[in-house]
Design an enzyme around this catalytic site. Structure first.
Site, short mmCIF file in Angstrom:
data_model
loop_
_atom_site.label_atom_id
_atom_site.label_comp_id
_atom_site.label_asym_id
_atom_site.label_seq_id
_atom_site.Cartn_x
_atom_site.Cartn_y
_atom_site.Cartn_z
N GLU A 11 47.77 32.55 41.59
CA GLU A 11 47.52 33.11 40.26
C GLU A 11 48.83 33.34 39.53
O GLU A 11 49.92 33.26 40.11
CB GLU A 11 46.71 34.41 40.40
CG GLU A 11 46.28 35.05 39.08
CD GLU A 11 45.42 34.16 38.21
OE1 GLU A 11 45.90 33.07 37.82
OE2 GLU A 11 44.28 34.54 37.88
N HIS A 54 38.03 32.50 43.28
CA HIS A 54 37.71 33.45 44.33
C HIS A 54 36.58 34.38 43.90
O HIS A 54 36.34 34.63 42.71
CB HIS A 54 38.94 34.29 44.70
CG HIS A 54 39.44 35.13 43.57
ND1 HIS A 54 38.87 36.33 43.20
CD2 HIS A 54 40.47 34.93 42.70
CE1 HIS A 54 39.51 36.84 42.16
NE2 HIS A 54 40.49 36.01 41.83
#
Length: 292
Positions: free
Chosen positions: A131, A20
């Site tokens: 994550e 990201h």
């Protein structure tokens, strides 16, 4: 294993792995790592620089011709990854048309609404590529209903729970647990029919997943592939799979009918644009084994 399942274990996939773009938690952590424990950073969105990084990567994706080749985008269901996935791979980029910081999520909502009405690359949210879970509020997701209202072009049908049941305040995943989840994700990915797939995920997840593959490799994987991803960095890899004889190299086995066979995955880093003839795949092949 039936014929259809066996067929899924042959062939090649090209994965475009993307971390990201810069999030507000990345900015805070640069000044003080303790800020990652702040509840003000819950499900941190992209920063101003992050939105510009999305615009830059989108331009690169188009210049390399990847937009015409990628058949599916898989994204972690977090605001910063959803923003990155929609911003880079959506049909129209509105980020450079709105300058005020308040409009960050408005951009995503408008862009998703446009994308959902056009013939765009499907975007699928998957929990497995999130994550490292636990403790840090920036890695806790919001409700799926909230995301659906903001990211209308994204398919959330594979998310099983409305609220985040994976994140806990008192326990954080180990790197080994992240790596195991990454391998599970890749096994699932291999069952998909699409050949060329983009994955928008996170720094620790991507690195630990690739390191887990490297640990199973017979020849060293390129160091460039194992380094931590920069924000909004894209790395393209090829993964091929071959079923070989039972006795070959003592690999992990899978049951196929009434006999055992071995499944060998080969992974390599692709430099630059992916050529139609995949000529780069003939060089520096790096066999990697996933037990099935």
């Amino acid at each position: 294993m039936d014929t259809a399942a066996e067929a899924q274990l042959h062939g090649l996939k090209i994965l475009h792995l993307v971390r990201h773009a810069q999030g507000t938690h990345n900015v805070a952590a640069e000044e003080n790592r303790d800020e990652l424990m702040s509840h003000d950073l819950l499900d941190a969105p992209l920063s101003c620089l992050g939105r510009q990084q999305v615009c830059d990567l989108r331009k690169d994706v188009h210049e390399r011709g990847l937009f015409q080749r990628i058949e599916l985008v898989i994204t972690s269901p977090m605001t910063r990854t959803l923003q990155t996935a929609v911003g880079v791979f959506g049909r129209k980029n509105l980020a450079n048309e709105l300058d005020d910081e308040q409009s960050t999520l408005d951009i995503d909502k408008t862009q998703s609404a446009i994308s959902s009405t056009l013939n765009c690359i499907p975007i699928l949210a998957v929990e497995l590529c999130r994550e490292k879970l636990g403790v840090q509020p920036c890695n806790k997701r919001r409700s799926i209903s909230n995301y659906k209202s903001l990211f209308q072009a994204v398919d959330f049908s594979l998310i099983e729970s409305e609220d985040d049941n994976l994140w806990t305040a008192d326990y954080r995943e180990s790197n080994e647990e992240v790596a195991a989840r990454g391998i599970k994700f890749l096994k699932w990915l291999w069952t998909r029919k699409e050949r060329e797939i983009a994955v928008v995920s996170h720094g620790i997840f991507l690195q630990q997943t690739l390191m887990a593959l490297g640990a199973k490799s017979y020849t060293p994987m390129p160091n460039d592939l194992l380094q931590r991803f920069r924000n909004c960095e894209l790395r393209s890899i090829s993964m091929s799979v071959t079923i070989v004889d039972e006795g070959m190299m003592g690999l992990d086995s899978v049951l196929m009918g009434k006999h055992c066979a071995r499944v060998v995955y080969r992974v390599q880093l692709l430099n630059g644009a992916v050529k139609e003839n995949d000529s780069e795949m003939e060089n520096n092949k790096c066999p990697t084994v996933l037990s099935c």
